[in-house]
Design a protein around this motif. Sequence first.
Motif, short mmCIF file in Angstrom:
data_model
loop_
_atom_site.label_atom_id
_atom_site.label_comp_id
_atom_site.label_asym_id
_atom_site.label_seq_id
_atom_site.Cartn_x
_atom_site.Cartn_y
_atom_site.Cartn_z
N VAL A 130 23.66 -20.83 69.80
CA VAL A 130 23.20 -21.81 68.75
C VAL A 130 22.87 -21.04 67.59
CG1 VAL A 130 21.72 -23.72 67.95
CG2 VAL A 130 22.15 -23.53 70.45
N GLY B 35 24.32 -14.59 65.86
CA GLY B 35 25.13 -15.40 66.71
C GLY B 35 26.58 -14.88 66.75
N PRO C 175 26.68 -25.73 61.93
CA PRO C 175 27.04 -26.63 61.04
C PRO C 175 28.02 -26.21 59.91
CG PRO C 175 24.79 -26.27 60.67
CD PRO C 175 25.18 -25.38 61.84
N GLY D 18 26.10 -17.10 57.67
CA GLY D 18 24.42 -17.34 58.00
C GLY D 18 23.86 -17.21 56.55
N TYR E 250 24.46 -13.73 53.98
CA TYR E 250 25.70 -13.21 53.87
C TYR E 250 26.77 -14.61 53.25
CZ TYR E 250 23.36 -9.54 55.98
OH TYR E 250 22.75 -8.56 56.45
N ASN F 131 20.94 -4.50 50.69
CA ASN F 131 19.85 -3.67 50.25
C ASN F 131 19.54 -2.44 50.79
OD1 ASN F 131 18.65 -4.73 52.71
ND2 ASN F 131 17.44 -6.29 51.78
N VAL F 132 20.71 -1.83 51.60
CA VAL F 132 20.84 -0.83 52.22
C VAL F 132 22.31 -0.31 51.97
CG1 VAL F 132 19.04 -0.85 53.90
CG2 VAL F 132 21.39 -1.68 54.52
N THR G 55 19.15 -18.94 65.82
CA THR G 55 19.01 -19.94 64.68
C THR G 55 18.42 -19.03 63.42
OG1 THR G 55 16.80 -20.65 65.58
CG2 THR G 55 18.89 -21.90 65.86
N ASN H 282 17.02 -17.48 60.30
CA ASN H 282 15.99 -17.83 59.07
C ASN H 282 16.11 -19.14 58.86
OD1 ASN H 282 15.87 -14.71 57.86
ND2 ASN H 282 18.18 -15.04 57.96
N ASP I 212 16.62 -12.46 43.98
CA ASP I 212 18.03 -13.14 44.06
C ASP I 212 17.87 -14.39 43.15
OD1 ASP I 212 18.90 -11.58 45.93
OD2 ASP I 212 19.00 -13.19 47.52
N ALA J 3 16.69 -6.96 60.28
CA ALA J 3 17.74 -6.43 59.61
C ALA J 3 18.95 -6.18 60.44
CB ALA J 3 17.29 -5.25 58.89
N PRO K 253 20.56 -3.30 61.43
CA PRO K 253 20.65 -2.25 62.38
C PRO K 253 19.97 -2.57 63.82
CG PRO K 253 20.16 -1.11 60.20
CD PRO K 253 20.19 -2.69 60.08
C1 LIG Z 1 18.73 -13.21 51.59
C2 LIG Z 1 18.99 -12.18 52.74
C3 LIG Z 1 19.38 -10.96 52.48
C4 LIG Z 1 19.44 -9.70 53.42
N1 LIG Z 1 19.96 -8.79 53.17
C5 LIG Z 1 20.13 -7.78 53.97
C6 LIG Z 1 20.62 -6.55 53.84
O1 LIG Z 1 21.19 -6.32 52.95
N2 LIG Z 1 20.64 -5.67 54.88
C7 LIG Z 1 20.20 -5.97 55.96
O2 LIG Z 1 20.15 -5.07 57.16
N3 LIG Z 1 19.50 -7.17 56.34
C8 LIG Z 1 19.59 -8.06 55.22
N4 LIG Z 1 18.92 -9.13 55.68
C9 LIG Z 1 18.46 -9.53 56.78
C10 LIG Z 1 19.52 -9.70 58.06
O3 LIG Z 1 20.71 -9.52 57.76
C11 LIG Z 1 19.29 -11.37 58.17
O4 LIG Z 1 18.11 -11.91 58.50
C12 LIG Z 1 20.52 -11.63 59.67
O5 LIG Z 1 21.51 -12.16 58.82
C13 LIG Z 1 19.88 -12.59 60.46
O6 LIG Z 1 20.92 -13.37 61.10
P1 LIG Z 1 20.79 -14.77 61.81
O7 LIG Z 1 22.05 -15.00 62.49
O8 LIG Z 1 19.85 -14.39 63.02
O9 LIG Z 1 20.24 -15.92 60.82
P2 LIG Z 1 20.64 -16.63 59.90
O10 LIG Z 1 21.58 -15.89 59.04
O11 LIG Z 1 19.70 -17.22 59.09
O12 LIG Z 1 21.74 -17.68 60.58
C14 LIG Z 1 21.21 -18.63 61.57
C15 LIG Z 1 22.39 -19.69 61.58
O13 LIG Z 1 21.98 -20.55 62.54
C16 LIG Z 1 22.39 -22.16 62.17
N5 LIG Z 1 21.53 -22.78 62.75
C17 LIG Z 1 20.21 -22.84 62.44
N6 LIG Z 1 19.71 -24.03 63.20
C18 LIG Z 1 20.69 -24.54 63.94
C19 LIG Z 1 21.02 -25.53 64.92
N7 LIG Z 1 19.98 -26.36 65.31
N8 LIG Z 1 22.15 -25.77 65.45
C20 LIG Z 1 23.27 -25.20 65.00
N9 LIG Z 1 23.19 -24.15 64.03
C21 LIG Z 1 21.85 -23.73 63.75
C22 LIG Z 1 22.35 -21.57 60.63
O14 LIG Z 1 23.32 -22.83 59.92
C23 LIG Z 1 22.72 -20.35 60.33
O15 LIG Z 1 24.22 -20.24 60.00
C24 LIG Z 1 19.02 -10.14 54.58
C25 LIG Z 1 18.29 -11.49 54.83
C26 LIG Z 1 18.30 -12.34 53.86
C27 LIG Z 1 17.71 -13.74 54.03
#
Ligand SMILES: Cc1cc2nc3c(=O)[nH]c(=O)nc-3n(C[C@H](O)[C@H](O)[C@H](O)COP(=O)(O)OP(=O)(O)OC[C@H]3O[C@@H](n4cnc5c(N)ncnc54)[C@H](O)[C@@H]3O)c2cc1C
Length: 482
Positions: free
Chosen positions: A15, A21, A42, A49, A52, A62-63, A163, A165, A214, A445, A447
């Motif tokens: 999810v 994911g 969705p 996400g 990106y 930011n790295v 899920t 951020n 941002d 992040a 890594p």
């Molecule tokens: C603005 C920003 C910039 C960043 N820049 C960097 C960087 O330069 N370098 C670095 O190392 N890290 C960076 N990070 C940190 C890191 O890379 C992210 O936090 C990382 O992308 C986390 O990914 P994620 O898939 O866990 O979460 P998310 O990117 O938030 O993706 C979660 C996904 O889950 C989906 N979702 C949520 N709830 C549901 C549901 N109920 N059903 C179906 N889908 C659902 C959402 O639609 C979303 O697509 C950054 C973070 C942010 C917020």
Amino acid sequence: MPDLSTSPARTIAIVGGGFSGTLLALKLTAARPEWRVLLIDPAVRAGRGLAYGACEPYHLLNVPAHRMETGLTPPFQAWLAGAGVHLDDALAESDGVMADAFLPRALLGDYLQQRLEDARSTDPARGLHTVRGEAVGLLDAPRRGVRLLDGREIVGDLLVLATGNLPPRAPLPGDSWLHDHPSFIPDPWAPRALEGGDPEAPVLMLGTGLTMVDIALKLAAEGQKGPMYAVSRRGLLPTAHKAGGAWSPFVAPLLPASPLALSRAIRAAARQAERQGTPWQRVMDAVRPAIARVWETWTPSQRRQFLRHLRPRWDVHRHRMAPRVAARLDALLESAALTVLGGRVTRWERAEGGVRAHLHLRGLNAEQSLRAARVINCTGPRSDLDRLANPLFADLARRRLIRPDPLGLGLETTDCAVQDADGRVSDWLYAVGPLTRPALWEVTAVPEITAQIDRLSHELAQDAERPRAALAEVFIDMGAGI
Ligand SMILES: Cc1cc2nc3c(=O)[nH]c(=O)nc-3n(C[C@H](O)[C@H](O)[C@H](O)COP(=O)(O)OP(=O)(O)OC[C@H]3O[C@@H](n4cnc5c(N)ncnc54)[C@H](O)[C@@H]3O)c2cc1C
């Protein structure tokens, strides 16, 4: 949509199709091509996400590029070399060295999305499939899987929550009229959230961290002429990256150390580094791999103490801006297009063309007020699942399948396996990425998330025992390049 009636060897339902994911889906599919991996999100095209996805060319990683490698084929930098993108600014800043370049975030999104497209299966019984939808609840036991908002049921042997951020929380009392006022923008990343504002009118941003940076850059690029204000309790801005020098890891031998002792040790090392002409940034780089290990040694009250008193300074030194982003921000500050304030809003008032914020500024014993046509919540992603009325997590809580942590950071997990309300570790429900912060703190992040996903995909794909070495030790071994 795959035909879900066929029964492959094993189905993994993930999810969330953001970075975490998507990476897990790609790695599991590569390891066990006979399995069916369902990536539920969705988005019309999953894979990006928040980080990106909704970003502009001037929103940079930011790295440097070499720290964004995830072990996929082709590697990010090799893909970039063949992608035909113009990286002149980035390469000019890094003396032509791709590995050291600070690149647009959207490129990592393009890369991941491309990997997903390439890996997608046409055989409904096996391989990687994307499912477009929002998971809103679980299927009733003994069935395993999720229900989507559109009513479909997705069945899986294992379920992984990725899920990530979650939308920010408005820093307002629940009964504040401002929640419903047209001037208030609760989530700046929501589609078209910033469209339609009067560029001549003042804007107030709540928060002074990377989200604010941002949004300030975006407003300025889109023609904002009126003054921009940003306020947070301490008015601290993120610091900037600086290359050069090296610093040896020094934290592990100090353990266990209280938050205060850790903070003193870091400051002492930073002063020593500066005396030797080494940027303090290398000290933070040396601390970061050990911070999950430090976190593990802290009692709940020490963790609370860290979050309450030290986190703001930790965040601005740990989460740094790319040099070109810092230069743009400096230009906005120097030209007074942006003013950063330390203090808190004590009262909101309706005003001509918007709202008026009354502020108690840090260090001053007086109230100041300013009018804004738009008030933008830039406090960043939230994590307090307990208080968030998200349908999926509410359903998981109702079924007593999860245990949100008392500090409001995410879910209690043991090596990604989710703990239920009584602390029992699940053998079918997992979580990855920022949701697992309570166990590790530093797992937001690329890594760290990559290391976490490598372990989980290995464990699941090999049907291996839980890994013996703690993930925190793996981070330490990864060293300052993490
Ligand atoms: C603005 C920003 C910039 C960043 N820049 C960097 C960087 O330069 N370098 C670095 O190392 N890290 C960076 N990070 C940190 C890191 O890379 C992210 O936090 C990382 O992308 C986390 O990914 P994620 O898939 O866990 O979460 P998310 O990117 O938030 O993706 C979660 C996904 O889950 C989906 N979702 C949520 N709830 C549901 C549901 N109920 N059903 C179906 N889908 C659902 C959402 O639609 C979303 O697509 C950054 C973070 C942010 C917020």
